[in-house]
Write an enzyme that holds these catalytic residues in place. Structure first.
Site, PDB file in Angstrom:
ATOM      1  N   CYS A  11     -14.122  -0.880   9.859  1.00  0.00           N
ATOM      2  CA  CYS A  11     -15.498  -0.332   9.879  1.00  0.00           C
ATOM      3  C   CYS A  11     -16.127  -0.900  11.251  1.00  0.00           C
ATOM      4  CB  CYS A  11     -16.263  -0.829   8.837  1.00  0.00           C
ATOM      5  SG  CYS A  11     -18.000  -0.307   8.844  1.00  0.00           S
ATOM      6  N   CYS A  70     -20.637  -2.264   3.837  1.00  0.00           N
ATOM      7  CA  CYS A  70     -22.037  -1.929   4.370  1.00  0.00           C
ATOM      8  C   CYS A  70     -22.449  -0.631   4.047  1.00  0.00           C
ATOM      9  CB  CYS A  70     -22.015  -2.641   5.591  1.00  0.00           C
ATOM     10  SG  CYS A  70     -21.015  -0.944   6.803  1.00  0.00           S
ATOM     11  N   CYS A  75     -18.090   2.861   3.661  1.00  0.00           N
ATOM     12  CA  CYS A  75     -17.585   1.408   3.821  1.00  0.00           C
ATOM     13  C   CYS A  75     -18.142   0.948   2.348  1.00  0.00           C
ATOM     14  CB  CYS A  75     -17.849   0.592   4.941  1.00  0.00           C
ATOM     15  SG  CYS A  75     -17.545  -1.072   5.002  1.00  0.00           S
ATOM     16  N   CYS A  91      -4.672   5.755   6.639  1.00  0.00           N
ATOM     17  CA  CYS A  91      -4.061   5.539   5.414  1.00  0.00           C
ATOM     18  C   CYS A  91      -5.147   4.170   4.909  1.00  0.00           C
ATOM     19  CB  CYS A  91      -2.670   4.941   5.578  1.00  0.00           C
ATOM     20  SG  CYS A  91      -1.948   4.601   4.093  1.00  0.00           S
ATOM     21  N   CYS A 129     -19.601  -3.282  10.206  1.00  0.00           N
ATOM     22  CA  CYS A 129     -19.222  -4.587   9.694  1.00  0.00           C
ATOM     23  C   CYS A 129     -18.059  -5.279   9.979  1.00  0.00           C
ATOM     24  CB  CYS A 129     -19.547  -4.713   8.120  1.00  0.00           C
ATOM     25  SG  CYS A 129     -18.100  -3.979   7.148  1.00  0.00           S
TER      26      CYS A 129
END
Length: 174
Positions: free
Chosen positions: A140, A95, A92, A163, A143
């Site tokens: 995510c 984070c 991510c 995707c 976060c």
């Protein structure tokens, strides 16, 4: 022969029933949009990583912020991660939480990095109605940042196509 009466309608061609129906549909749509926005804000409070809007803006590029925090989508073919072929982890951008292993990446020919399976516990999903019909949004798990969407048209063994927006991720080579 019976006489047929014609009723005049107000200017604009809509009768009162149609106006009420359009008003009802507009109210229903607005309520759904407002509820969705409220739900997103409420959900954001449940993630382990929580930052203020100002902190997110300081940490992310403008494009990363628009995607991760506002649910935008990058232009197809614009991310170098779409053609990334090295071994490694996709994390991510907000984070650094590890999301996908490169072994599950494939070329979906959509213009966005695609994967057939996330790492265990890496993501969460929710229903997104932003374009008028339900889609499964991927975020995510650490976060709550918007990553993209998952579809049921991917390869074996899962049949899933995660995707993802390349700007929502960073690549960590092994």
């Amino acid at each position: 022969m019976a006489q047929i009466r014609s009723e005049r309608r107000p200017s604009g061609g809509f009768d009162a029933g149609r106006r009420r129906m359009l008003g009802f549909l507009g109210s229903a749509l607005a309520s759904g949009v407002l509820a969705a926005c409220g739900a997103q804000e409420a959900d954001a409070k449940t993630y382990p990583v929580q930052l203020t809007k100002a902190q997110w803006k300081a940490r992310l590029t403008p494009l990363e912020y628009r995607i991760l925090r506002e649910g935008a989508t990058e232009r197809a073919g614009s991310s170098p991660l779409d053609t990334e072929k090295r071994r490694g982890i996709f994390a991510c951008a907000g984070c650094d939480h590890h999301l996908f292993d490169s072994a599950t990446k494939y070329d979906s020919r959509t213009g966005w990095p695609s994967f057939w399976r996330p790492l265990p516990g890496a993501i969460g999903t929710s229903t997104d109605h932003k374009i008028g019909y339900p889609r499964t949004e991927v975020h995510c798990a650490r976060c709550g940042g918007h990553l993209g969407h998952v579809f049921n048209d991917g390869p074996r063994p899962t049949g899933k196509r995660y995707c993802m927006n390349g700007a929502a991720m960073r690549f960590i080579p092994r």
